[in-house]
Design an enzyme around this catalytic site. Structure first.
Site, PDB file in Angstrom:
ATOM      1  N   ASP A  91      -8.819  -2.361  12.280  1.00  0.00           N
ATOM      2  CA  ASP A  91      -9.136  -2.949  10.993  1.00  0.00           C
ATOM      3  C   ASP A  91     -10.660  -3.114  10.896  1.00  0.00           C
ATOM      4  OD1 ASP A  91      -7.540  -4.479   8.630  1.00  0.00           O
ATOM      5  OD2 ASP A  91      -9.280  -5.684   9.159  1.00  0.00           O
TER       6      ASP A  91
ATOM      7  N   ASP B  97       1.933   1.975   9.321  1.00  0.00           N
ATOM      8  CA  ASP B  97       0.869   1.297   8.578  1.00  0.00           C
ATOM      9  C   ASP B  97       0.593   2.058   7.279  1.00  0.00           C
ATOM     10  OD1 ASP B  97      -1.262  -0.135   7.643  1.00  0.00           O
ATOM     11  OD2 ASP B  97      -2.636   0.415   9.247  1.00  0.00           O
TER      12      ASP B  97
ATOM     13  N   HIS C 193       0.495  -2.507  10.632  1.00  0.00           N
ATOM     14  CA  HIS C 193      -0.968  -2.587  10.661  1.00  0.00           C
ATOM     15  C   HIS C 193      -1.486  -3.372  11.864  1.00  0.00           C
ATOM     16  CE1 HIS C 193      -5.010  -2.374   9.102  1.00  0.00           C
ATOM     17  NE2 HIS C 193      -5.121  -3.693   9.127  1.00  0.00           N
TER      18      HIS C 193
END
Length: 298
Positions: free
Chosen positions: A120, A245, A275
């Site tokens: 991320d 994801d 995710h």
């Protein structure tokens, strides 16, 4: 001095599976950055960078196995998250400022020969650190992240950006739950909520999606410069994206194509989860780290 919120320590009392001693570094602008530092000081450092709206708690199931394998693990909380100070105005946050804060901390640690582990926003910041100091990094393990440089926003991300901007509520723990396959325990959801007891304390979590340089964005030239460095990075670069994801699926392809250390790397793999893969498949992520470190000879 930036106006900021410091989450009271009692918010973190009783958090499950997080037995680590807190460490702090005071940045030049007066903000206090929290980080974990586990394992032998002389061992190869593994730098675990979280994204948003999570914090170093995300890596709790991965830290001990990597330390037990003989490594030193450092896991900071980005400014605005976890136990780090939280500027309360969205205008206090820029992509460049976040990179600068983490670069200042990284220089203060004195670590080198680093295995970078990122996901991320951890990848958006971590890969910029690598681009600024490639000599410090021995290897990279990337999951569910990227280094965007002006391309259009995927539909799922555009929806997330709108939600973060306009939703009257921003329930961090439930947001993490929506980004996992497994059902989190109530205490785990509460742990993700713990750093953010006020509206102002969520300023970073709210603004981060809008800072991602997708589409027209002032950060694009810096991203392009970072990519030029990545295109020369020939040390092991392993992609271990997850299979469920909706935002980053397929994002490994650009790294496999453009990064020399990824092109000839047989260690790429698909992990099982959504995710926040650290919650869904921490053992698979750990194995990717250990395999990559071994390939790097560290």
């Amino acid at each position: 001095m930036t106006k900021s919120f410091r989450t009271p320590d009692d918010r973190f009392a009783g958090i499950p599976d997080y037995p680590f001693d807190p460490r702090y570094h005071m940045l030049d602008d007066g903000l206090r950055l929290h980080y974990l530092d586990e394992g032998p000081r002389h061992a190869t450092p593994v730098l675990m960078l979280h994204g948003e709206p999570s914090w170093s708690y995300l890596y709790r199931k991965m830290i001990c196995p990597v330390v037990e394998a003989g490594y030193r693990v450092l896991a900071p909380d980005l400014i605005g998250f976890g136990k780090s100070d939280k500027p309360t105005s969205k205008s206090d946050f820029t992509y460049a400022r976040h990179v600068g804060w983490m670069e200042e901390w990284l220089e203060a640690t004195g670590i080198a020969n680093i295995v970078l582990v990122c996901q991320d926003w951890g990848s958006l910041i971590g890969l910029r650190l690598l681009a600024a100091h490639p000599e410090k990094f021995a290897a990279v393990v990337l999951s569910n992240g990227g280094l965007p440089a002006g391309q259009p926003a995927p539909r799922a991300f555009a929806a997330w950006r709108r939600f973060s901007r306009y939703s009257p509520v921003f329930p961090v723990g439930r947001i993490i739950q929506r980004g996992t396959v497994r059902t989190l325990a109530d205490a785990e959801v509460a742990a993700y909520d713990a750093p953010f007891p006020t509206r102002g304390s969520k300023a970073a979590a709210r603004i981060f999606p809008s800072l991602v340089p997708l589409g027209s964005n002032s950060a694009v030239p810096d991203q392009e410069a970072a990519w030029r460095v990545l295109e020369t990075f020939d040390r092991p670069f392993t992609c271990c994206f997850s299979d469920k994801d909706p935002i980053t699926r397929g994002g490994d392809a650009i790294f496999r194509k453009r990064v020399p250390g990824a092109r000839d790397n047989p260690l790429h793999r698909t992990l099982s989860g959504s995710h926040f893969i650290q919650e869904d498949d921490p053992s698979g992520f750990v194995q990717a780290i250990l395999d990559t470190a071994k390939r790097a000879g560290v």
